[in-house]
Design an enzyme around this catalytic site. Structure first.
Site, PDB file in Angstrom:
ATOM      1  CG  ASP A 177      -0.271  -0.249   2.532  1.00  0.00           C
ATOM      2  OD1 ASP A 177       0.932   0.067   2.654  1.00  0.00           O
ATOM      3  OD2 ASP A 177      -0.923  -0.755   3.464  1.00  0.00           O
TER       4      ASP A 177
ATOM      5  CG  ASN B 135      -9.615  -0.906  11.498  1.00  0.00           C
ATOM      6  OD1 ASN B 135      -8.703  -1.542  10.987  1.00  0.00           O
ATOM      7  ND2 ASN B 135     -10.063   0.236  10.990  1.00  0.00           N
TER       8      ASN B 135
ATOM      9  CG  HIS C 298      -6.340  -1.603   8.540  1.00  0.00           C
ATOM     10  ND1 HIS C 298      -6.466  -0.458   9.292  1.00  0.00           N
ATOM     11  CD2 HIS C 298      -5.010  -1.852   8.499  1.00  0.00           C
ATOM     12  CE1 HIS C 298      -5.280  -0.050   9.673  1.00  0.00           C
ATOM     13  NE2 HIS C 298      -4.370  -0.874   9.214  1.00  0.00           N
TER      14      HIS C 298
ATOM     15  CD  GLU D 120      -9.130   1.690   7.270  1.00  0.00           C
ATOM     16  OE1 GLU D 120      -9.303   0.840   8.176  1.00  0.00           O
ATOM     17  OE2 GLU D 120      -8.433   2.702   7.414  1.00  0.00           O
TER      18      GLU D 120
HETATM   19  C1  GLP Z   1      -1.090   0.114   8.697  1.00  0.00           C
HETATM   20  C2  GLP Z   1      -0.718  -0.284   7.262  1.00  0.00           C
HETATM   21  C3  GLP Z   1      -0.661  -1.764   7.085  1.00  0.00           C
HETATM   22  C4  GLP Z   1      -0.007  -2.364   8.288  1.00  0.00           C
HETATM   23  C5  GLP Z   1      -0.947  -2.245   9.459  1.00  0.00           C
HETATM   24  C6  GLP Z   1      -0.324  -2.578  10.792  1.00  0.00           C
HETATM   25  O1  GLP Z   1      -2.067   1.092   8.705  1.00  0.00           O
HETATM   26  N1  GLP Z   1      -1.552   0.312   6.251  1.00  0.00           N
HETATM   27  O2  GLP Z   1       0.002  -2.106   5.900  1.00  0.00           O
HETATM   28  O3  GLP Z   1       0.291  -3.721   8.062  1.00  0.00           O
HETATM   29  O4  GLP Z   1      -1.562  -0.966   9.507  1.00  0.00           O
HETATM   30  O5  GLP Z   1       0.639  -1.625  11.146  1.00  0.00           O
HETATM   31  P1  GLP Z   1       1.694  -1.852  12.285  1.00  0.00           P
HETATM   32  O6  GLP Z   1       2.561  -2.986  11.860  1.00  0.00           O
HETATM   33  O7  GLP Z   1       2.485  -0.566  12.360  1.00  0.00           O
HETATM   34  O8  GLP Z   1       0.946  -2.155  13.530  1.00  0.00           O
END
Ligand code: GLP
Length: 241
Positions: A67, A134, A136, A141
């Site tokens: 992403d 949440n 995602h 989302e």
């Molecule tokens: C973020 C990203 C994701 C990521 C997830 C978890 O918003 N868009 O690609 O895997 O949420 O993030 P983190 O590893 O910092 O907890």
């Protein structure tokens, strides 16, 4: 879904990286989709070390970024392309043309997304994912259609707020571009990585919630080859107390 639970973050990292090396050795031209975020940080550091000492090579592989945030300067260190380069790509032997990323500054985003999906081709051999609080996946989302492809999306307020940790400024991104759920769910193999106490509740919900787009992570329970790697803290709700 396979559940792999580890007593420490160290053993969690070691297992993920060891399996990842195996996949690359078995299939040197592996096509991968990789996330950023805090979750894979130490996994990437260990994989970079593995490449550095000659245990494995990315010379024939392809990497696609999962992403990208919109509305940021191209050189913002929090952009996922820049983060992934810094955390992994610059330290491994992946040929530059084999690193595929999303460009939110391109005027025709729809066309760009179609070209990204076309470059992915037959789908990913391996997708690594973190998990949002949440549920995602990438920037898919809650409520994202399970047949979605790469597209521009608006971020939920909680996602925007929790992204603050990636940036050294307050201009938090409100939107992004993400690989879609159809592509993720259609991949040959998916690994979800979760560590730390903050992921404990969403890991519980990923397994206990009804399988529904309202919790995108729950959809992975229908995937024929998905593994959930949790450390003791993230997996704390999965064992009898
Ligand atoms: C973020 C990203 C994701 C990521 C997830 C978890 O918003 N868009 O690609 O895997 O949420 O993030 P983190 O590893 O910092 O907890």
């Amino acid at each position: 879904m396979n559940l792999l639970r580890f007593d420490s973050e160290e053993s969690w990292i070691a297992k993920v990286v060891s399996l990842w090396r195996d996949r690359l050795r078995t299939t040197p031209d592996l096509t991968m989709c990789l996330p950023t975020g805090t979750t894979p940080l130490r996994v990437y550091a260990e994989m970079a070390r593995s490449v550095g000492v000659g245990l494995v090579s990315f010379a024939r592989a392809r990497v696609f970024v999962l992403d990208e945030f919109g509305g940021l300067a191209a050189d913002d260190p929090g952009r996922t392309r820049n983060t992934l380069r810094h955390q992994l790509i610059d330290a491994i032997d992946l040929p530059p043309p084999a690193f595929h990323f999303l460009d939110p500054d391109i005027p025709d985003v729809t066309r760009h997304c179609k070209a990204y999906d076309a470059a992915i081709g037959d789908g990913f051999d391996l997708v690594l994912l973190g998990i949002g609080l949440n549920g995602h996946l990438g920037m898919n989302e809650p409520g994202s259609p399970s047949d979605s492809t790469t597209r521009r999306v608006d971020l939920h307020t909680t996602t925007i707020e929790s992204s603050a940790r990636y940036f050294s400024h307050h201009n938090l991104p409100q939107w992004g571009i993400t690989v879609g759920l159809k592509t993720i769910l259609g991949s040959k193999e998916v690994w979800v990585l979760a560590n730390g106490a903050s992921k404990r509740e969403i890991v519980r919900r990923m397994i206990a919630d009804e399988i529904s787009p309202s919790n995108p992570a729950s959809l992975l329970r229908r995937h024929p080859n998905c593994s959930l790697f949790v450390d003791a803290e993230a997996g704390g709700s999965l064992i009898a107390e």
